[in-house]
Design a protein around this motif. Structure first.
Motif, PDB file in Angstrom:
ATOM      1  N   UNK A   4      20.238  16.099 -11.728  1.00 45.61           N
ATOM      2  CA  UNK A   4      18.803  16.003 -12.007  1.00 45.61           C
ATOM      3  C   UNK A   4      18.186  14.656 -11.625  1.00 45.61           C
ATOM      4  N   UNK A   5      18.672  14.028 -10.547  1.00 41.59           N
ATOM      5  CA  UNK A   5      18.167  12.701 -10.177  1.00 41.59           C
ATOM      6  C   UNK A   5      16.662  12.705  -9.944  1.00 41.59           C
ATOM      7  N   UNK A   6      16.162  13.728  -9.247  1.00 42.03           N
ATOM      8  CA  UNK A   6      14.732  13.747  -8.955  1.00 42.03           C
ATOM      9  C   UNK A   6      13.910  13.911 -10.229  1.00 42.03           C
ATOM     10  N   UNK A   7      14.431  14.594 -11.217  1.00 42.21           N
ATOM     11  CA  UNK A   7      13.713  14.753 -12.482  1.00 42.21           C
ATOM     12  C   UNK A   7      13.549  13.406 -13.189  1.00 42.21           C
ATOM     13  N   UNK A   8      14.541  12.521 -13.054  1.00 38.65           N
ATOM     14  CA  UNK A   8      14.409  11.175 -13.617  1.00 38.65           C
ATOM     15  C   UNK A   8      13.277  10.414 -12.928  1.00 38.65           C
TER      16      UNK A   8
ATOM     17  N   UNK B 135      19.388   7.004 -19.161  1.00 38.97           N
ATOM     18  CA  UNK B 135      18.850   7.685 -20.343  1.00 38.97           C
ATOM     19  C   UNK B 135      18.903   6.780 -21.575  1.00 38.97           C
ATOM     20  N   UNK B 136      20.002   6.047 -21.735  1.00 40.06           N
ATOM     21  CA  UNK B 136      20.118   5.114 -22.857  1.00 40.06           C
ATOM     22  C   UNK B 136      19.093   3.991 -22.741  1.00 40.06           C
ATOM     23  N   UNK B 137      18.851   3.530 -21.512  1.00 37.35           N
ATOM     24  CA  UNK B 137      17.817   2.512 -21.299  1.00 37.35           C
ATOM     25  C   UNK B 137      16.443   3.053 -21.669  1.00 37.35           C
ATOM     26  N   UNK B 138      16.202   4.320 -21.371  1.00 43.36           N
ATOM     27  CA  UNK B 138      14.913   4.930 -21.716  1.00 43.36           C
ATOM     28  C   UNK B 138      14.737   5.090 -23.228  1.00 43.36           C
ATOM     29  N   UNK B 139      15.836   5.049 -23.944  1.00 44.06           N
ATOM     30  CA  UNK B 139      15.770   5.083 -25.409  1.00 44.06           C
ATOM     31  C   UNK B 139      15.586   3.687 -25.993  1.00 44.06           C
TER      32      UNK B 139
ATOM     33  N   UNK C 268      20.525   2.698  -6.982  1.00 44.99           N
ATOM     34  CA  UNK C 268      19.406   3.323  -6.277  1.00 44.99           C
ATOM     35  C   UNK C 268      18.524   4.106  -7.246  1.00 44.99           C
ATOM     36  N   UNK C 269      19.147   4.824  -8.176  1.00 43.34           N
ATOM     37  CA  UNK C 269      18.362   5.595  -9.149  1.00 43.34           C
ATOM     38  C   UNK C 269      17.596   4.662 -10.076  1.00 43.34           C
ATOM     39  N   UNK C 270      18.220   3.575 -10.520  1.00 43.53           N
ATOM     40  CA  UNK C 270      17.515   2.619 -11.365  1.00 43.53           C
ATOM     41  C   UNK C 270      16.321   2.023 -10.624  1.00 43.53           C
ATOM     42  N   UNK C 271      16.502   1.713  -9.347  1.00 41.44           N
ATOM     43  CA  UNK C 271      15.405   1.155  -8.550  1.00 41.44           C
ATOM     44  C   UNK C 271      14.281   2.162  -8.373  1.00 41.44           C
ATOM     45  N   UNK C 272      14.632   3.415  -8.120  1.00 39.69           N
ATOM     46  CA  UNK C 272      13.612   4.455  -7.920  1.00 39.69           C
ATOM     47  C   UNK C 272      12.799   4.701  -9.182  1.00 39.69           C
ATOM     48  N   UNK C 273      13.387   4.451 -10.326  1.00 40.47           N
ATOM     49  CA  UNK C 273      12.693   4.683 -11.595  1.00 40.47           C
ATOM     50  C   UNK C 273      12.144   3.392 -12.197  1.00 40.47           C
ATOM     51  N   UNK C 274      12.342   2.269 -11.510  1.00 37.33           N
ATOM     52  CA  UNK C 274      11.816   1.002 -11.992  1.00 37.33           C
ATOM     53  C   UNK C 274      12.456   0.536 -13.291  1.00 37.33           C
ATOM     54  N   UNK C 275      13.769   0.778 -13.436  1.00 37.86           N
ATOM     55  CA  UNK C 275      14.465   0.460 -14.679  1.00 37.86           C
ATOM     56  C   UNK C 275      15.431  -0.695 -14.457  1.00 37.86           C
ATOM     57  N   UNK C 276      15.358  -1.681 -15.344  1.00 36.92           N
ATOM     58  CA  UNK C 276      16.229  -2.851 -15.236  1.00 36.92           C
ATOM     59  C   UNK C 276      17.572  -2.552 -15.893  1.00 36.92           C
TER      60      UNK C 276
END
Length: 273
Positions: free
Chosen positions: A26-30, A69-73, A92-100
């Protein structure tokens, strides 16, 4: 590097881009939904509780969907994995979602050398991780070294009773594999992964081990952790016994017949004294 590390790393390096492209991860869903969480972490939520503001590390993080997901919590997350290809996808997924999220490449047995000791409020280990380790004692020592006093380990894992069942049999539950930790690895040769992928694997050989529930608990106690919870579950997030399971609406797989016969996974929580 021992043979098991070389073999398993080659397998996971090859899986990583296939998993990142698989609809099951589900990468695109993130990317599309900033509130989206992995199915694994959604299952964990009732026992995980509020982790906002905690400094956490996800051991054996693979491509980072649970870490994200844990970061989003609200946790400040670090992910650790021995597969550079997996970490490429995780970053790459963290970068695409702007998550540190900080990602560190290391064998989990060297986690306390690669990361600061006594620095983490939460050590998280996701499902399907311990089976790749020959010694649960060495794992527990690293978990303890990473945690602050009062810090918590949270692990959901496949139940060792499930790992002892012969997954090739579709006509019933046959206990054919070790339940207790064993010196020699179980050797598997499989071109398929546990999720839908677009191509077969070429690095097909892997080594795995089982660890009894008592062995896991004893190892954690040995290194100064106090068990705070142990819950056994009747589901697991993949079709662990093909032909004998059905999937519910949340992505969890259950035995079709006699689900009370076999625990499929467990959640263990422990706190460092």
């Amino acid at each position: 590097m021992s043979d098991y590390l070389k073999l398993n790393q080659a397998n996971w390096d090859e899986r990583a881009p296939l998993h990142a492209a698989s609809p099951d991860y589900q990468a695109q869903m993130f990317v599309d939904d900033p509130r989206h969480l992995s199915e694994v972490v959604r299952f964990d939520l009732p026992l995980l509780g509020d982790i906002g503001g905690l400094r956490g590390v996800h051991l054996q993080c693979h491509i980072g969907t649970d870490t994200l997901s844990l970061a989003r919590l609200g946790a400040h997350m670090t992910g650790l994995d021995f597969s550079p290809a997996s970490l490429t996808e995780a970053r790459a997924l963290a970068a695409r979602t702007g998550t540190a999220i900080e990602y560190v490449e290391s064998d989990v047995y060297k986690a306390s050398e690669a990361l600061p000791k006594g620095a983490f409020d939460l050590v998280y280990t996701g499902i399907g991780a311990l089976c790749w380790l020959p010694s649960v004692d060495t794992w527990a020592r690293n978990v303890s070294a990473l945690l602050k006093p009062g810090g918590r380990l949270f692990i959901r894992e496949g139940h060792p009773m499930l790992w002892a069942v012969d997954e090739r049999r579709e006509d019933g539950l046959l206990l054919a594999l070790p339940y207790f930790e064993h010196r020699e690895p179980l050797v598997w040769d499989d071109e398929h992964s546990y999720v839908e992928t677009t191509a077969p694997l070429k690095a097909t050989v892997t080594h795995s081990w089982n660890h009894g529930l008592g062995e896991i608990v004893s190892a954690l106690l040995k290194y100064g952790l106090e068990i705070r919870g142990l819950v056994e579950h009747q589901s697991i997030p993949w079709e662990a016994l093909p032909g004998q399971m059905h999937c519910d609406e949340s992505g969890e797989w259950h035995l079709k017949e006699g689900p009370l016969r076999l625990p499929l996974s467990y959640t263990l929580q422990a706190v460092k004294r």
